[in-house]
Structure formats: structure tokens, C-alpha cells
Scaffold this active site. Sequence first.
Site, PDB file in Angstrom:
ATOM      1  N   HIS A   1      26.518   4.835  39.903  1.00  0.00           N
ATOM      2  CA  HIS A   1      25.547   4.011  40.629  1.00  0.00           C
ATOM      3  C   HIS A   1      24.120   4.553  40.543  1.00  0.00           C
ATOM      4  CE1 HIS A   1      26.265   7.198  43.545  1.00  0.00           C
ATOM      5  NE2 HIS A   1      25.097   6.902  44.062  1.00  0.00           N
TER       6      HIS A   1
HETATM    7  C1  UD1 Z   1      21.834   5.129  48.037  1.00  0.00           C
HETATM    8  C2  UD1 Z   1      21.213   6.512  47.980  1.00  0.00           C
HETATM    9  C3  UD1 Z   1      22.002   7.383  47.017  1.00  0.00           C
HETATM   10  C4  UD1 Z   1      23.476   7.387  47.360  1.00  0.00           C
HETATM   11  C5  UD1 Z   1      23.962   5.954  47.381  1.00  0.00           C
HETATM   12  C6  UD1 Z   1      25.413   5.866  47.710  1.00  0.00           C
HETATM   13  C7  UD1 Z   1      18.769   6.583  48.304  1.00  0.00           C
HETATM   14  C8  UD1 Z   1      17.498   6.872  47.627  1.00  0.00           C
HETATM   15  N1  UD1 Z   1      19.843   6.486  47.495  1.00  0.00           N
HETATM   16  O1  UD1 Z   1      21.658   4.533  46.763  1.00  0.00           O
HETATM   17  O2  UD1 Z   1      21.539   8.707  47.108  1.00  0.00           O
HETATM   18  O3  UD1 Z   1      24.194   8.137  46.396  1.00  0.00           O
HETATM   19  O4  UD1 Z   1      23.202   5.234  48.361  1.00  0.00           O
HETATM   20  O5  UD1 Z   1      25.881   4.563  47.625  1.00  0.00           O
HETATM   21  O6  UD1 Z   1      18.815   6.455  49.508  1.00  0.00           O
HETATM   22  N2  UD1 Z   1      23.421  -2.998  48.221  1.00  0.00           N
HETATM   23  C9  UD1 Z   1      24.333  -3.937  48.604  1.00  0.00           C
HETATM   24  N3  UD1 Z   1      25.019  -3.720  49.766  1.00  0.00           N
HETATM   25  C10 UD1 Z   1      24.817  -2.629  50.539  1.00  0.00           C
HETATM   26  C11 UD1 Z   1      23.872  -1.678  50.132  1.00  0.00           C
HETATM   27  C12 UD1 Z   1      23.175  -1.870  48.968  1.00  0.00           C
HETATM   28  O7  UD1 Z   1      24.539  -4.941  47.944  1.00  0.00           O
HETATM   29  O8  UD1 Z   1      25.494  -2.481  51.579  1.00  0.00           O
HETATM   30  C13 UD1 Z   1      22.713  -3.197  46.931  1.00  0.00           C
HETATM   31  C14 UD1 Z   1      21.381  -3.894  47.100  1.00  0.00           C
HETATM   32  O9  UD1 Z   1      21.190  -4.723  46.008  1.00  0.00           O
HETATM   33  C15 UD1 Z   1      20.411  -2.736  47.042  1.00  0.00           C
HETATM   34  C16 UD1 Z   1      21.084  -1.780  46.072  1.00  0.00           C
HETATM   35  O10 UD1 Z   1      22.477  -1.937  46.334  1.00  0.00           O
HETATM   36  O11 UD1 Z   1      19.161  -3.137  46.638  1.00  0.00           O
HETATM   37  C17 UD1 Z   1      20.701  -0.360  46.225  1.00  0.00           C
HETATM   38  O12 UD1 Z   1      20.893   0.084  47.587  1.00  0.00           O
HETATM   39  P1  UD1 Z   1      20.020   1.292  48.166  1.00  0.00           P
HETATM   40  O13 UD1 Z   1      20.431   1.605  49.546  1.00  0.00           O
HETATM   41  O14 UD1 Z   1      18.590   1.033  47.911  1.00  0.00           O
HETATM   42  O15 UD1 Z   1      20.373   2.509  47.233  1.00  0.00           O
HETATM   43  P2  UD1 Z   1      21.769   2.972  46.576  1.00  0.00           P
HETATM   44  O16 UD1 Z   1      21.714   2.714  45.124  1.00  0.00           O
HETATM   45  O17 UD1 Z   1      22.934   2.425  47.356  1.00  0.00           O
END
Ligand code: UD1
Length: 354
Positions: free
Chosen positions: A204
Site C-alpha cells: 500500500h
Molecule cells: C496510512 C498511513 C500509513 C499506514 C497506512 C496503513 C499516513 C501518512 N500513512 O496510509 O503509514 O501504513 O495508513 O493502512 O498516515 N481509504 C479508504 N478507506 C479508508 C481509508 C483510506 O478508502 O478507511 C483510501 C482513500 O482513498 C484514501 C487512501 O485510502 O485517500 C489513502 O488513505 P490515507 O489515510 O491517506 O493513507 P494510507 O495510504 O491508508
Amino acid sequence: MKVCAVAAARPNFMKLAPVVAALEAARVEVVLVHSGQHYDPMMSDVFFEELALREPDHHLGVGSGTHAGQTAGVMVAFEPLLDALDADVVMVVGDVNSTVACALVAAKAGVAVAHVEAGLRSRDWSMPEEINRVVVDRISDVLLAPSPDGVENLLAEGRPSESIHLVGNVMIDTLLTNLDRARARPVLGDLGLTEGGYGFVTMHRPANVDDPWVLRTVAEALVRVARECPLVFPAHPRTAQKLDALDLGPDITVTGPVGYLDSLALQAGARIVLTDSGGIQEETTVLGVPCLTLRDNTERPITIAEGTNQLVGRDPERIVKAARAVLHDGVETRRPALWDGHASERIVAALLGR
Ligand code: UD1
């Protein structure tokens, strides 16, 4: 003592669960706040249910966004709540955007910050998590390190030794508590897998999944590994959006995100794990399962020095060669000191003794 504990994203929940339980067992008042950084049921709710982490007292409901938008959103929402709480300590875990957001708010409000998983360093400043780690540790008052390398990093950065506590790894507290429950899950059978007969993949990191060329290159390596050992790949939402464009062939089964217990069951039964996650490097070390980390660096070097992990980067030849070697030879099982299931108790002792 009143502790405000912040939960935010998937990797936080399994670290917070045993600490909240140990604090409450020691009659410390805990106010649990969920920032809402992860909000899908399979990215959040399932962990609360499986780990008996109680319903948060407050939801900030911030959700996804750019780094600045998400971090700022958490700060704006957390500040008035913290003002109203009269907490003695704000406890943050890991390295996600909500971790740095709440630490910053607390430090400026004059509330002590305790950081669970302090001192880890990848030295890779292109990772948003590395920036978060360094900032959080600089403004934290209680630095709770999982491993000796964390202590060394903090001392080298000039953090005062009296604020640093080597407590061990809370993630492993949760693993050891739940391993039998995980092994009893039907997930392997449901996916048509047999113990030791498949590999487990997660990916991811933006560096691996956001660039279509990089993702395609790594996927080609996975397809080659899967011809020798079929792979199961529960995809994070960030990754799932990108995988649709690729043909992964018949030997890779892509599923949606799995809960904690199924993730543990799938790792424990795997012959090989390929991942870019931080926590999975730690879990595979304790499970004694070979882990190939699809990155050029790690903030968890102890999983290489004293565990089952190796860095294989994103070069397909290197990934396939390393996979063949561990599929053939297996790995030696070792476990770092203080990854013993009692880190949370040491955290409570460190907090109460300050
Ligand atoms: C975040 C953390 C990362 C961790 C990861 C675990 C930061 C900088 N990164 O990354 O260190 O390893 O979580 O999962 O904080 N999304 C969904 N549903 C959700 C959450 C996210 O669909 O419940 C999608 C959205 O499109 C979002 C994308 O995932 O834009 C990224 O989510 P985000 O929280 O920004 O960062 P992660 O890649 O999950």
C-alpha cells in the site's frame, strides 16, 4: 492520571488495544479519541470488534485528504476537544498523519505527549511516515521505544535519556494474545488454501502503488513467484483502485482488506510473505515466517538483524531470486528481546513512574 489516547488508522488499533487495557487495569482514566483517518468498516470497525477495543469516546471524523488537508483537519478538530478534556498526557502511536497532528496540538497546549513506537527511523525522507516520526519524537515527553535501535536513534538526535524507555513491541502483545483465536478462523479453507501451501502479499506504500510503472514491475515479479507458490493478496483501498488495470494471472487471489485475525491467520499459515508494511515485518519475525520487504529501506532493522525479514526492493529479478531462495531453504526463527507480550505493562510503568 488522565490519558487521552489517539486512534486513527489501521496499524494503530492493534498497538493501542493492549495499552488501553493495561492503563485501565491500572485504574488510569483513558479518553479514547478516533481521528477518522481510516473509516471503512474493514479498515477500522473490524479491529475494534476483534480486539475488544472499546467504542471511542470521541470521533473527529476527519477522513481522507491530502497530507496537509488531513493533518490540518485532525489538528483543527482535536484542539478544542483537548482544551475541554483536561488530560495529563496525550498518547499517540506509530507514524501516521493523525499521530503528528495530535502530538503537535498537545505540545502547543502544554500537555505531555507520550509516543508509542518511538525512535524508528528509515532515514528515507521521501516517506511521509519518516517526517511524522521525527517530528513526533522531537516534541514528545515520553518516548516508548520498541527496540534498542530506537533508543540509539533518539539518543543520537539529542533526546534526553530520562525521557526514553525501552519497553518492547506492543504489536507483539496483541499478536501473542490473539494467535490461537486467529489460527481457529476458517479463512484458509474459505480461500481454498492449505497451511504452508501459499504466500501472503500486502502492498500500500505510495512509492509502490502510486506510480503505474512501479506497480506493474512489482506485479510482474509477483506473477512469477505465484507460479511457484500461489499468492493471496488482500488489497488496501489505495492499492485496489490501481490493481484493476493489471492482469495478475490465475495464481494470485486478490481480496478486499481483511481484519486483524484473518491477517494473522494468513501470515501464520504462509510459506512466504511479501509486503511493504511495517507491522507485517514485525509479525512475520515473531511467527517465524520468511518476509521479503518490497522496499529499499526499513525503519525496523531489528527484523532483519534478529528476525526473518530481508529487503528486496522493487527489482523483479531480485524479488524472484530471493523468493525462490526462501521457498527452498526457509528461514531461521529468532525473536528480539522484549517482544514478549508484556510491552503494554512496561508502558504503564513508564507513564506512572514519570
Ligand atoms: C496510512 C498511513 C500509513 C499506514 C497506512 C496503513 C499516513 C501518512 N500513512 O496510509 O503509514 O501504513 O495508513 O493502512 O498516515 N481509504 C479508504 N478507506 C479508508 C481509508 C483510506 O478508502 O478507511 C483510501 C482513500 O482513498 C484514501 C487512501 O485510502 O485517500 C489513502 O488513505 P490515507 O489515510 O491517506 O493513507 P494510507 O495510504 O491508508
